[in-house]
Design a protein around this motif. Structure first.
Motif, PDB file in Angstrom:
ATOM      1  N   SER A 130      -5.452  -3.695  -0.976  1.00 35.71           N
ATOM      2  CA  SER A 130      -6.699  -2.925  -0.859  1.00 35.71           C
ATOM      3  C   SER A 130      -7.533  -2.986  -2.132  1.00 35.71           C
ATOM      4  CB  SER A 130      -6.378  -1.460  -0.528  1.00 35.71           C
ATOM      5  OG  SER A 130      -5.536  -0.900  -1.531  1.00 35.71           O
ATOM      6  N   THR A 131      -6.913  -3.329  -3.243  1.00 37.10           N
ATOM      7  CA  THR A 131      -7.643  -3.412  -4.515  1.00 37.10           C
ATOM      8  C   THR A 131      -8.396  -4.733  -4.659  1.00 37.10           C
ATOM      9  OG1 THR A 131      -5.517  -4.084  -5.481  1.00 37.10           O
ATOM     10  CG2 THR A 131      -6.198  -1.798  -5.804  1.00 37.10           C
ATOM     11  N   THR A 182     -12.286  -4.503  -4.312  1.00 37.28           N
ATOM     12  CA  THR A 182     -12.706  -3.142  -4.670  1.00 37.28           C
ATOM     13  C   THR A 182     -12.412  -2.815  -6.133  1.00 37.28           C
ATOM     14  OG1 THR A 182     -10.575  -2.187  -3.996  1.00 37.28           O
ATOM     15  CG2 THR A 182     -12.290  -2.345  -2.307  1.00 37.28           C
ATOM     16  N   GLU A 222       0.846  -1.207   0.000  1.00 39.72           N
ATOM     17  CA  GLU A 222       0.000   0.000   0.000  1.00 39.72           C
ATOM     18  C   GLU A 222       0.876   1.250   0.000  1.00 39.72           C
ATOM     19  OE1 GLU A 222      -3.041  -0.497  -0.494  1.00 39.72           O
ATOM     20  OE2 GLU A 222      -3.225  -2.612   0.092  1.00 39.72           O
TER      21      GLU A 222
END
Length: 336
Positions: free
Chosen positions: A191-192, A195, A143
């Motif tokens: 985090s992807t 999402t 990240e």
């Protein structure tokens, strides 16, 4: 005689809570439990030696044994274990239908020597024929971060390993979504994932794949160990057994907690069924514990496999024997 004061850097796992809150005490030791996330603990211990005792990455610990005078020696206590098929992520537009399709592809990983990617590379080679040095590796932060991620332990890899840091300002999570890398081998989910429509798992049915892997191999990957400064044990060799016994007692409390049925101790409404499913998948007949410390046959098999991977991938400078990893007094703690 006053108790020996020692500091312990460790995350507050359920198997550590009784040590943290004082329900369990190590005989002869006044233990200061410092509840820290693993990234901080590893960094501070490997760079500065901040703690007398600490949780350590299994891979990083094994690499410290390369030193002429290794600073730590482990106890056969395994605070973190995890199957790692579930944490290999791919760009769904990269045309990767099977693990063998990763040959020659671009794979991101936070650090090449991290325990999770060592397991992942080893498993992909053992199970699917993907040579560990076939892909191109890109290391860096998963990240966005103001601090660039680097290897915690210096590496001397084979010339066949193609590895480079990602550009400054980039992060692996977004690079995967954008198609700048084809795959991410990590411990944490990017985090992807969930999402971004182009990010998914290499193994969509990871739970079933992991259960089948365990059924065939008997390997439940060990991620972390508890390591003690050798200087502490040189002056106080009895500490190894005392601490190991205390960790074992704390694990007992964790098992008691997940079997509690009078009221929900955790926010999982079907905890009982999850426990039963886990026992069915991971426990041999007559054994109700799937998470054990000490050099049980399963733990020995698991550690042998990791040591094989560490050496084969050019990390450890020799193929260590399992017994070489642990303080002798700690092994005596499991002798009845």
């Amino acid at each position: 005689m006053a108790p020996l004061r020692l500091s312990l850097g460790c995350w507050d796992y359920d198997r550590m809570k009784a040590l943290e809150d004082g329900r369990v005490k190590a005989e002869g030791i006044d233990l200061t439990f410092l509840n820290l996330r693993v990234e901080e603990t590893f960094f501070r211990q490997l760079k500065y030696g901040d703690f007398d005792v600490s949780e350590l990455s299994l891979s990083s610990y094994v690499l410290t044994l390369n030193a002429p005078e290794p600073p730590f020696i482990a106890l056969p206590v395994f605070p973190s274990r995890m199957f790692r098929h579930q944490s290999i992520y791919v760009n769904l537009k990269a045309g990767i239908q099977s693990p063998s399709d990763l040959a020659g592809r671009r794979i991101g990983t936070p650090e090449f020597q991290m325990t999770a990617p060592v397991w992942q590379r080893g498993i992909l080679e053992d199970e699917y024929g993907l040579k560990y040095d076939s892909p191109q590796y890109f290391t860096g932060n998963v990240e966005p971060s103001a601090v660039e991620r680097t290897e915690k332990v210096p590496l001397k890899l084979a010339d066949s390993v193609k590895i480079q840091p990602i550009p400054k300002g980039k992060c692996l999570a977004q690079m995967l979504a954008d198609g700048e890398i084809d795959c991410l081998e990590s411990a944490t989910a990017p985090s992807t994932f969930g999402t971004h429509p182009d990010v998914g798992r290499l193994f969509p049915d990871a739970k079933e794949v992991e259960q089948d892997y365990f059924k065939r191999t008997g390997v439940f990957p060990i991620m972390h160990v508890i390591a003690v400064k050798r200087s502490v044990l040189k002056e106080n060799p009895w500490v190894a057994q005392s601490l190991t016994k205390a960790f074992a007692s704390s694990l007992d409390y964790a098992y008691d907690a997940i079997h509690e049925r009078a009221a929900l101790r955790y926010i999982l409404p079907w905890m009982q069924f999850h426990v039963e499913e886990t026992q069915a998948a991971l426990c041999s007949e007559g054994n109700e514990r799937w998470w054990q410390d000490g050099l049980t046959p399963q733990n020995t098999r698991t550690l042998e496999k990791f040591l094989e991977y560490s050496f084969k991938q050019g990390l450890a400078n020799k193929k260590w024997e399992v017994k070489d990893l642990f303080a002798p007094g700690s092994l005596d703690a499991f002798v009845v």
